[in-house]
Design a protein around this motif. Structure first.
Motif, PDB file in Angstrom:
ATOM      1  N   LYS A  23     -16.496  -9.269  12.414  1.00 38.27           N
ATOM      2  CA  LYS A  23     -16.079  -9.994  14.346  1.00 38.27           C
ATOM      3  C   LYS A  23     -16.827  -8.357  14.888  1.00 38.27           C
ATOM      4  N   TRP A  24     -16.831  -6.762  14.030  1.00 37.16           N
ATOM      5  CA  TRP A  24     -17.471  -6.194  15.547  1.00 37.16           C
ATOM      6  C   TRP A  24     -18.881  -5.514  14.618  1.00 37.16           C
ATOM      7  N   GLY A  25     -18.582  -5.937  13.253  1.00 40.44           N
ATOM      8  CA  GLY A  25     -21.417  -5.507  12.562  1.00 40.44           C
ATOM      9  C   GLY A  25     -20.875  -3.834  12.561  1.00 40.44           C
ATOM     10  N   GLU A  26     -21.271  -3.165  13.215  1.00 39.28           N
ATOM     11  CA  GLU A  26     -21.261  -1.389  12.882  1.00 39.28           C
ATOM     12  C   GLU A  26     -20.464  -0.443  14.152  1.00 39.28           C
ATOM     13  N   ASP A  27     -20.046  -1.681  15.106  1.00 43.84           N
ATOM     14  CA  ASP A  27     -19.121  -1.595  16.213  1.00 43.84           C
ATOM     15  C   ASP A  27     -18.012  -0.806  15.457  1.00 43.84           C
ATOM     16  N   VAL A  28     -17.258  -0.614  14.096  1.00 43.50           N
ATOM     17  CA  VAL A  28     -16.163  -0.605  13.923  1.00 43.50           C
ATOM     18  C   VAL A  28     -16.024   0.515  12.305  1.00 43.50           C
ATOM     19  N   ARG A  29     -14.849   1.009  12.379  1.00 39.89           N
ATOM     20  CA  ARG A  29     -14.954   2.079  10.964  1.00 39.89           C
ATOM     21  C   ARG A  29     -13.172   1.784  10.807  1.00 39.89           C
ATOM     22  N   VAL A  30     -12.747   1.143   9.488  1.00 44.33           N
ATOM     23  CA  VAL A  30     -12.612   0.885   8.931  1.00 44.33           C
ATOM     24  C   VAL A  30     -11.698   2.098   7.717  1.00 44.33           C
ATOM     25  N   ASP A  31     -10.563   1.970   7.625  1.00 41.93           N
ATOM     26  CA  ASP A  31      -9.970   3.908   6.579  1.00 41.93           C
ATOM     27  C   ASP A  31      -8.949   2.410   6.225  1.00 41.93           C
ATOM     28  N   VAL A  32      -9.028   1.782   5.405  1.00 41.82           N
ATOM     29  CA  VAL A  32      -7.783   1.336   4.117  1.00 41.82           C
ATOM     30  C   VAL A  32      -6.415   2.460   3.208  1.00 41.82           C
ATOM     31  N   PHE A  33      -5.604   2.721   3.449  1.00 36.50           N
ATOM     32  CA  PHE A  33      -4.648   3.236   2.825  1.00 36.50           C
ATOM     33  C   PHE A  33      -3.840   2.622   1.935  1.00 36.50           C
ATOM     34  N   ASP A  34      -3.700   3.406   0.623  1.00 32.81           N
ATOM     35  CA  ASP A  34      -2.780   3.141  -0.278  1.00 32.81           C
ATOM     36  C   ASP A  34      -2.233   4.391  -0.986  1.00 32.81           C
ATOM     37  N   ARG A  35      -0.877   3.963  -1.097  1.00 37.28           N
ATOM     38  CA  ARG A  35      -0.337   5.122  -1.768  1.00 37.28           C
ATOM     39  C   ARG A  35      -0.547   5.695  -3.343  1.00 37.28           C
ATOM     40  N   LEU A  36      -0.784   4.526  -4.119  1.00 40.51           N
ATOM     41  CA  LEU A  36      -1.366   4.422  -4.646  1.00 40.51           C
ATOM     42  C   LEU A  36      -2.764   5.053  -5.446  1.00 40.51           C
ATOM     43  N   PRO A  37      -3.274   5.238  -6.091  1.00 41.47           N
ATOM     44  CA  PRO A  37      -4.447   6.082  -6.503  1.00 41.47           C
ATOM     45  C   PRO A  37      -5.720   5.093  -6.698  1.00 41.47           C
ATOM     46  N   VAL A  38      -5.347   3.484  -6.958  1.00 42.69           N
ATOM     47  CA  VAL A  38      -5.740   2.916  -6.953  1.00 42.69           C
ATOM     48  C   VAL A  38      -6.168   1.370  -6.036  1.00 42.69           C
ATOM     49  N   PRO A  39      -6.776   0.497  -5.567  1.00 42.89           N
ATOM     50  CA  PRO A  39      -6.490  -0.698  -5.089  1.00 42.89           C
ATOM     51  C   PRO A  39      -6.142  -1.638  -5.510  1.00 42.89           C
ATOM     52  N   TYR A  40      -6.053  -2.595  -4.480  1.00 38.61           N
ATOM     53  CA  TYR A  40      -5.976  -4.480  -4.872  1.00 38.61           C
ATOM     54  C   TYR A  40      -4.778  -4.587  -4.783  1.00 38.61           C
ATOM     55  N   GLY A  41      -3.276  -4.123  -4.923  1.00 33.81           N
ATOM     56  CA  GLY A  41      -2.240  -4.211  -4.701  1.00 33.81           C
ATOM     57  C   GLY A  41      -2.062  -5.297  -5.560  1.00 33.81           C
ATOM     58  N   LEU A  42      -1.491  -6.520  -6.243  1.00 40.40           N
ATOM     59  CA  LEU A  42      -0.881  -7.288  -6.372  1.00 40.40           C
ATOM     60  C   LEU A  42      -2.127  -7.948  -7.376  1.00 40.40           C
ATOM     61  N   ILE A  43      -2.850  -8.262  -6.880  1.00 41.61           N
ATOM     62  CA  ILE A  43      -4.077  -8.521  -8.537  1.00 41.61           C
ATOM     63  C   ILE A  43      -4.389  -7.254  -9.186  1.00 41.61           C
ATOM     64  N   ARG A  44      -3.653  -6.280  -9.025  1.00 41.27           N
ATOM     65  CA  ARG A  44      -3.861  -5.478 -10.365  1.00 41.27           C
ATOM     66  C   ARG A  44      -2.393  -5.446 -11.055  1.00 41.27           C
ATOM     67  N   THR A  45      -1.283  -5.314 -10.114  1.00 41.90           N
ATOM     68  CA  THR A  45      -0.029  -5.488 -10.415  1.00 41.90           C
ATOM     69  C   THR A  45       0.869  -6.002 -10.919  1.00 41.90           C
ATOM     70  N   GLY A  46       0.789  -7.160  -9.953  1.00 41.26           N
ATOM     71  CA  GLY A  46       1.271  -8.470 -10.165  1.00 41.26           C
ATOM     72  C   GLY A  46       0.750 -10.064 -11.067  1.00 41.26           C
ATOM     73  N   VAL A  47      -0.454  -9.710 -11.054  1.00 36.80           N
ATOM     74  CA  VAL A  47      -1.397 -11.315 -11.419  1.00 36.80           C
ATOM     75  C   VAL A  47      -0.282 -11.302 -12.864  1.00 36.80           C
ATOM     76  N   ALA A  48      -0.697 -12.001 -13.604  1.00 40.88           N
ATOM     77  CA  ALA A  48       0.136 -12.323 -15.211  1.00 40.88           C
ATOM     78  C   ALA A  48      -1.235 -11.560 -15.626  1.00 40.88           C
ATOM     79  N   PRO A  49      -1.047 -10.564 -16.179  1.00 36.94           N
ATOM     80  CA  PRO A  49      -2.166 -10.088 -17.239  1.00 36.94           C
ATOM     81  C   PRO A  49      -3.112 -11.464 -17.253  1.00 36.94           C
ATOM     82  N   ASP A  50      -2.551 -12.019 -18.437  1.00 40.60           N
ATOM     83  CA  ASP A  50      -3.094 -12.950 -19.018  1.00 40.60           C
ATOM     84  C   ASP A  50      -3.947 -14.628 -18.298  1.00 40.60           C
ATOM     85  N   HIS A  51      -4.116 -13.709 -16.943  1.00 42.17           N
ATOM     86  CA  HIS A  51      -4.313 -14.654 -16.160  1.00 42.17           C
ATOM     87  C   HIS A  51      -5.949 -14.232 -15.324  1.00 42.17           C
TER      88      HIS A  51
END
Length: 436
Positions: A23-51
């Motif tokens: 939407k904004w190109g270089e006219d935006v700064r985005v900080d993505v916060f997470d309480r864990l030291p690792v990203p991706y949420g349920l991709i990492r800890t919710g999707v079945a490990p055999d998928h």
């Protein structure tokens, strides 16, 4: 310049970050916060490990995370390490993309007995979520009951049924694999309040049950409606019901060849869980009938043996101090994504636990359109510069995306043969792995 804070680094968070950059190109700064030291949420800890193929979407998020104006701020809890009010001082918009990490409670007698778990906890345990790594379920009994008729219930039943060899190529964590090796389960009952035509299970996941080496699925033919009734179903559900009919047609001799039977118990509503010495032993079930799509109790009850119970009946978002919350719906109180001026939500935090991973993409783009309409060219807020000063003053130990890549490399290096990684299951080990 616009300054955007996104709280949560799962699919909803990174699709929202992607939308902001487009939407904004270089006219935006985005900080993505997470309480864990690792990203991706349920991709990492919710999707079945055999998928593993589903987890491949994380490569798309990686491209977003490596954009010059997007930053991952891991190991920082919004609401604890930094308040929402403080984030709002620094950023033009604060967008909650925290998902729905808590279990919906059964709310019945015995739901606090030992070896009774919600799916968020149980799935988190075999996926290596740090909050659930010490769960230690007991698989010494013969009977498991899985409550729910969605794909999560299927995931749980499948994981409980698989052999060591069938986990090849998966990233199930070592502590779960070790315990599952000693499992003595013989029956896994999948319990549903309504009938076959009301299930939320998709054909792909249902079909996987047909290929398990030591388990076979079983459906009572008397639970199935007349075959002609399937014509009015939407195509996906029709395929799922057809698979249930295939399960019902499996000869009894085949069931005798597998040590585990996966039993579908339809028209069955759990009423109470009973135990001995604090440990679950059975579950009381009421027979139901379906009227206008709703399960109605008939008053007829029976008892199912249960040495392990996993409830897969849905999830709730976690309330955050200072953010209006809809307790009944289990999500942030919002109007199409707007919570309060400058405060937004997206994904499951907005709409509750519904839809697929891909559903979060239009959701993310939609909330950025709202933000664009609300903030215009942005303000004179300090964004990440202001947050960084606060973080330094509080000595917050921020994990960056480059740090995460070092953690990921260490997990891949520690993988057992054939596995893509061996996840760190405690925060201390994750943080230690980022250092040379």
């Amino acid at each position: 310049m616009r300054h955007i804070a996104i709280v949560g680094s799962g699919p909803a968070g990174y699709y929202t970050a992607e939308a902001a950059v487009k939407k904004w190109g270089e006219d935006v700064r985005v900080d993505v916060f997470d309480r864990l030291p690792v990203p991706y949420g349920l991709i990492r800890t919710g999707v079945a490990p055999d998928h593993q193929s589903i987890k491949g979407v994380s490569r798309r998020y990686e491209k977003v995370a490596l954009a010059g104006n997007v930053r991952f701020v891991g190991n920082v809890s919004a609401g604890d390490d930094v308040t929402v009010a403080e984030l709002q001082q620094f950023y033009d918009a604060v967008i909650f993309a925290t998902g729905a990490p808590e279990d919906r409670k059964l709310g019945m007698e015995g739901d606090d007995l030992a070896n009774v778990y919600g799916s968020a906890a149980f799935v988190g345990w075999y996926n290596g979520h740090p909050h659930f790594a010490n769960l230690d379920p007991d698989f010494s009994g013969r009977h498991a009951v899985v409550i729910g008729m969605g794909n999560v219930a299927l995931d749980v039943a499948r994981i409980l049924s698989k052999t060591d060899e069938e986990f090849a190529g998966s990233d199930i964590v070592a502590h779960a694999l070790d315990l599952l090796r000693g499992s003595r389960l013989e029956t896994i009952t999948i319990l549903g309040r309504r009938g076959p035509q009301q299930i939320m299970m998709t054909p792909k996941e249902l079909g996987e049950l047909m290929h398990l080496r030591r388990a076979s699925p079983h459906v009572d033919k008397s639970d199935l409606p007349p075959e002609g009734d399937d014509a009015i179903l939407e195509p996906g559900l029709r395929k799922s019901v057809t698979l249930l009919r295939d399960f019902a047609a499996i000869p009894q001799s085949i069931h005798g060849e597998t040590p585990i039977s996966i039993e579908f118990d339809f028209f069955a509503s759990p009423r109470a869980i009973h135990g001995v010495d604090g440990h679950v032993r059975s579950i009381e079930v009421e027979r139901t009938t379906v009227e206008a799509g709703r399960a109605i109790g008939t008053g007829e009850t029976y008892e199912l043996p249960a040495d392990l119970v996993v409830s897969c009946i849905g999830y709730r978002s976690s309330p955050v101090e200072g953010v209006p919350f809809d307790e009944r719906a289990g999500r942030f109180a919002n109007d199409e994504g707007r919570i309060l001026p400058g405060l937004y939500c997206v994904g499951w935090a907005k709409r509750g636990p519904s839809g697929t991973i891909g559903t979060n993409r239009p959701d993310g783009y939609g909330v950025i359109d709202l933000v664009d309409a609300d903030i215009g060219l942005g303000s004179r807020k300090r964004g990440r510069e202001g947050f960084d000063e606060l973080a330094e003053a509080r000595r917050l130990d921020i994990v960056t995306f480059r740090d995460w890549q070092k953690i990921e490399e260490a997990e891949e290096a520690a993988a057992r043969e054939g596995a893509p990684r061996e996840k760190f299951v405690d925060i201390e080990s994750m943080i230690a792995a980022r250092r040379p």
